[in-house]
Motif scaffolding. Sequence first.
Motif, PDB file in Angstrom:
ATOM      1  N   GLY A 278       0.830  -1.205   0.000  1.00  0.00           N
ATOM      2  CA  GLY A 278       0.000   0.000   0.000  1.00  0.00           C
ATOM      3  C   GLY A 278       0.856   1.243   0.000  1.00  0.00           C
ATOM      4  N   ALA A 279       0.216   2.356  -0.300  1.00  0.00           N
ATOM      5  CA  ALA A 279       0.952   3.618  -0.417  1.00  0.00           C
ATOM      6  C   ALA A 279       1.361   4.171   0.944  1.00  0.00           C
ATOM      7  CB  ALA A 279       0.102   4.647  -1.164  1.00  0.00           C
ATOM      8  N   TYR A 280       0.592   3.854   2.002  1.00  0.00           N
ATOM      9  CA  TYR A 280       0.872   4.448   3.307  1.00  0.00           C
ATOM     10  C   TYR A 280       1.932   3.639   4.042  1.00  0.00           C
ATOM     11  CZ  TYR A 280       0.349   5.889   8.158  1.00  0.00           C
ATOM     12  OH  TYR A 280       0.592   6.319   9.433  1.00  0.00           O
ATOM     13  N   ARG A 281       2.975   4.325   4.500  1.00  0.00           N
ATOM     14  CA  ARG A 281       3.998   3.706   5.327  1.00  0.00           C
ATOM     15  C   ARG A 281       4.020   4.439   6.664  1.00  0.00           C
ATOM     16  NH1 ARG A 281      10.126   3.024   3.260  1.00  0.00           N
ATOM     17  NH2 ARG A 281       9.115   1.392   2.034  1.00  0.00           N
ATOM     18  N   PRO A 282       3.679   3.780   7.778  1.00  0.00           N
ATOM     19  CA  PRO A 282       3.656   4.462   9.065  1.00  0.00           C
ATOM     20  C   PRO A 282       5.009   5.091   9.371  1.00  0.00           C
ATOM     21  CG  PRO A 282       2.644   2.295   9.240  1.00  0.00           C
ATOM     22  CD  PRO A 282       3.272   2.365   7.885  1.00  0.00           C
ATOM     23  N   PRO A 283       5.024   6.294   9.949  1.00  0.00           N
ATOM     24  CA  PRO A 283       6.309   6.941  10.251  1.00  0.00           C
ATOM     25  C   PRO A 283       7.220   6.084  11.109  1.00  0.00           C
ATOM     26  CG  PRO A 283       4.496   8.493  10.520  1.00  0.00           C
ATOM     27  CD  PRO A 283       3.871   7.152  10.279  1.00  0.00           C
ATOM     28  N   GLY A 284       6.642   5.348  12.076  1.00  0.00           N
ATOM     29  CA  GLY A 284       7.470   4.489  12.919  1.00  0.00           C
ATOM     30  C   GLY A 284       8.151   3.389  12.131  1.00  0.00           C
ATOM     31  N   ALA A 285       7.420   2.787  11.177  1.00  0.00           N
ATOM     32  CA  ALA A 285       8.010   1.739  10.352  1.00  0.00           C
ATOM     33  C   ALA A 285       9.109   2.298   9.468  1.00  0.00           C
ATOM     34  CB  ALA A 285       6.918   1.080   9.504  1.00  0.00           C
ATOM     35  N   ALA A 286       8.895   3.484   8.907  1.00  0.00           N
ATOM     36  CA  ALA A 286       9.923   4.106   8.067  1.00  0.00           C
ATOM     37  C   ALA A 286      11.173   4.415   8.881  1.00  0.00           C
ATOM     38  CB  ALA A 286       9.373   5.377   7.429  1.00  0.00           C
ATOM     39  N   ALA A 287      10.983   4.885  10.110  1.00  0.00           N
ATOM     40  CA  ALA A 287      12.130   5.196  10.968  1.00  0.00           C
ATOM     41  C   ALA A 287      12.876   3.929  11.368  1.00  0.00           C
ATOM     42  CB  ALA A 287      11.659   5.959  12.205  1.00  0.00           C
ATOM     43  N   MET A 288      12.134   2.849  11.678  1.00  0.00           N
ATOM     44  CA  MET A 288      12.788   1.591  12.034  1.00  0.00           C
ATOM     45  C   MET A 288      13.543   1.020  10.840  1.00  0.00           C
ATOM     46  SD  MET A 288      13.670  -0.760  14.139  1.00  0.00           S
ATOM     47  CE  MET A 288      12.684  -0.729  15.644  1.00  0.00           C
ATOM     48  N   LEU A 289      13.001   1.163   9.648  1.00  0.00           N
ATOM     49  CA  LEU A 289      13.674   0.676   8.452  1.00  0.00           C
ATOM     50  C   LEU A 289      15.017   1.383   8.272  1.00  0.00           C
ATOM     51  CD1 LEU A 289      13.449  -1.216   6.040  1.00  0.00           C
ATOM     52  CD2 LEU A 289      12.196   0.572   4.832  1.00  0.00           C
ATOM     53  N   GLU A 290      15.053   2.665   8.528  1.00  0.00           N
ATOM     54  CA  GLU A 290      16.313   3.412   8.441  1.00  0.00           C
ATOM     55  C   GLU A 290      17.325   2.890   9.454  1.00  0.00           C
ATOM     56  OE1 GLU A 290      17.908   8.017   9.086  1.00  0.00           O
ATOM     57  OE2 GLU A 290      15.767   7.592   8.933  1.00  0.00           O
ATOM     58  N   VAL A 291      16.859   2.621  10.680  1.00  0.00           N
ATOM     59  CA  VAL A 291      17.751   2.086  11.714  1.00  0.00           C
ATOM     60  C   VAL A 291      18.266   0.708  11.317  1.00  0.00           C
ATOM     61  CG1 VAL A 291      17.846   1.261  14.103  1.00  0.00           C
ATOM     62  CG2 VAL A 291      16.721   3.433  13.574  1.00  0.00           C
ATOM     63  N   LEU A 292      17.391  -0.149  10.798  1.00  0.00           N
ATOM     64  CA  LEU A 292      17.790  -1.498  10.405  1.00  0.00           C
ATOM     65  C   LEU A 292      18.875  -1.461   9.329  1.00  0.00           C
ATOM     66  CD1 LEU A 292      14.292  -3.230  10.324  1.00  0.00           C
ATOM     67  CD2 LEU A 292      16.194  -3.842  11.833  1.00  0.00           C
ATOM     68  N   ARG A 293      18.733  -0.570   8.366  1.00  0.00           N
ATOM     69  CA  ARG A 293      19.766  -0.457   7.323  1.00  0.00           C
ATOM     70  C   ARG A 293      21.124  -0.130   7.945  1.00  0.00           C
ATOM     71  NH1 ARG A 293      15.788   2.728   4.172  1.00  0.00           N
ATOM     72  NH2 ARG A 293      15.004   1.459   2.436  1.00  0.00           N
ATOM     73  N   GLU A 294      21.138   0.817   8.863  1.00  0.00           N
ATOM     74  CA  GLU A 294      22.386   1.231   9.489  1.00  0.00           C
ATOM     75  C   GLU A 294      23.002   0.089  10.300  1.00  0.00           C
ATOM     76  OE1 GLU A 294      21.542   4.682  11.772  1.00  0.00           O
ATOM     77  OE2 GLU A 294      20.793   5.840  10.068  1.00  0.00           O
ATOM     78  N   VAL A 295      22.174  -0.587  11.084  1.00  0.00           N
ATOM     79  CA  VAL A 295      22.682  -1.673  11.929  1.00  0.00           C
ATOM     80  C   VAL A 295      23.195  -2.823  11.068  1.00  0.00           C
ATOM     81  CG1 VAL A 295      22.055  -3.400  13.656  1.00  0.00           C
ATOM     82  CG2 VAL A 295      21.239  -1.045  13.879  1.00  0.00           C
ATOM     83  N   CYS A 296      22.497  -3.139   9.979  1.00  0.00           N
ATOM     84  CA  CYS A 296      22.924  -4.232   9.107  1.00  0.00           C
ATOM     85  C   CYS A 296      24.274  -3.946   8.463  1.00  0.00           C
ATOM     86  CB  CYS A 296      21.871  -4.490   8.031  1.00  0.00           C
ATOM     87  SG  CYS A 296      20.429  -5.375   8.646  1.00  0.00           S
ATOM     88  N   GLN A 297      24.519  -2.713   8.085  1.00  0.00           N
ATOM     89  CA  GLN A 297      25.820  -2.365   7.514  1.00  0.00           C
ATOM     90  C   GLN A 297      26.934  -2.628   8.516  1.00  0.00           C
ATOM     91  OE1 GLN A 297      25.542   1.697   6.205  1.00  0.00           O
ATOM     92  NE2 GLN A 297      24.326   1.196   4.398  1.00  0.00           N
ATOM     93  N   GLY A 298      26.702  -2.238   9.759  1.00  0.00           N
ATOM     94  CA  GLY A 298      27.707  -2.481  10.790  1.00  0.00           C
ATOM     95  C   GLY A 298      27.901  -3.952  11.076  1.00  0.00           C
ATOM     96  N   LEU A 299      26.827  -4.722  11.103  1.00  0.00           N
ATOM     97  CA  LEU A 299      26.925  -6.149  11.382  1.00  0.00           C
ATOM     98  C   LEU A 299      27.688  -6.895  10.289  1.00  0.00           C
ATOM     99  CD1 LEU A 299      23.441  -7.146  12.835  1.00  0.00           C
ATOM    100  CD2 LEU A 299      25.654  -7.257  13.984  1.00  0.00           C
ATOM    101  N   ALA A 300      27.449  -6.538   9.031  1.00  0.00           N
ATOM    102  CA  ALA A 300      28.144  -7.206   7.933  1.00  0.00           C
ATOM    103  C   ALA A 300      29.646  -6.996   8.049  1.00  0.00           C
ATOM    104  CB  ALA A 300      27.628  -6.677   6.595  1.00  0.00           C
ATOM    105  N   ALA A 301      30.064  -5.781   8.374  1.00  0.00           N
ATOM    106  CA  ALA A 301      31.496  -5.505   8.526  1.00  0.00           C
ATOM    107  C   ALA A 301      32.063  -6.248   9.731  1.00  0.00           C
ATOM    108  CB  ALA A 301      31.711  -4.004   8.671  1.00  0.00           C
TER     109      ALA A 301
END
Length: 314
Positions: A278-301
């Motif tokens: 759907g077109a609507y993305r809750p702000p909390g989900a969007a913010a968590m997605l940003e955090v997950l991307r950052e944490v995953c980059q660190g974990l891979a390294a």
Amino acid sequence: MLDVRRLRVLAEVARHGSFTAAAEALSYTPSAVSQQIAALEREAGTILVERGARGVALTEPGRLLAAEAEQILGRLAAAELELQALAGLRAGLLRLGWFATAGATLMPRAIAEFQRRHPEVELDLFEGDPDECVPRLRARELELALIYQFELEPPVAADLERTHLLDDPLNVGLPADHRLASRRRVRLSDLAGERWIQGVRSGATAEVLPRACRLAGFEPAVAFRTDDRIAVEGLVAAGVGVALIPQLTLPTVRPDVTVRPLEASGLRRSVLAALPAGAYRPPGAAAMLEVLREVCQGLAAEAALRLRQRGRAR
């Protein structure tokens, strides 16, 4: 249906007692206020304001509607504030799911960082494999969930919005004195005679190890099955068998277990963030997605560094 903007005009007329004062408060002209009241009377089907030489007076229906208008406008103002708080992540609820091995490092770090950034957003947490999380996403019982997709398997939850976070190859965990512990990499076929500690007891994931071993030309001898990751590592360290170790868990794997990359088909998975379509993305989900991307980059390294540091490889 009554127009909310006209209700606001009526409330101002009731508050100030004249069209002129109401017009000044609303930055309207007195003529515009008069037109809005006339239109509201047509919608209501009754006279709301009596006009006279000494000004205006509300009729009984006008007083009733003006009182209701104050309540309605107050609730609308409160709703606007709540929406602004949600958009600004100063309130709200985020229902979040993830699979078990993501609970070793990824989710604890992501949750801690999210709460540091957005302490007023409440988290409702659920642990489950993709076959448990995906139906909850479709029913909108979760706003976001981590799922995984193994290579050689049909796409998982293709009807949902999915974001790739990282590749998570499965490595092999060996006792420290194992004959293959000094290898830089291990072929799955080299483990044909080993006993296996399988880190899953049931479900679709239970077929990942047998399927990969059959592709490598042998049937695995499974000595023990458990959903307890700590038990898996303990049995490997004790020499009871070997086991698959997801890259996600490497930062917390006990030091007396040697981990080596595996050369095998079917033992690499993608970790995805899934959201309801759907077109609507809750702000909390969007913010968590940003955090997950950052944490995953660190974990891979971090995982790559830990693999290089585990013993002398040749």
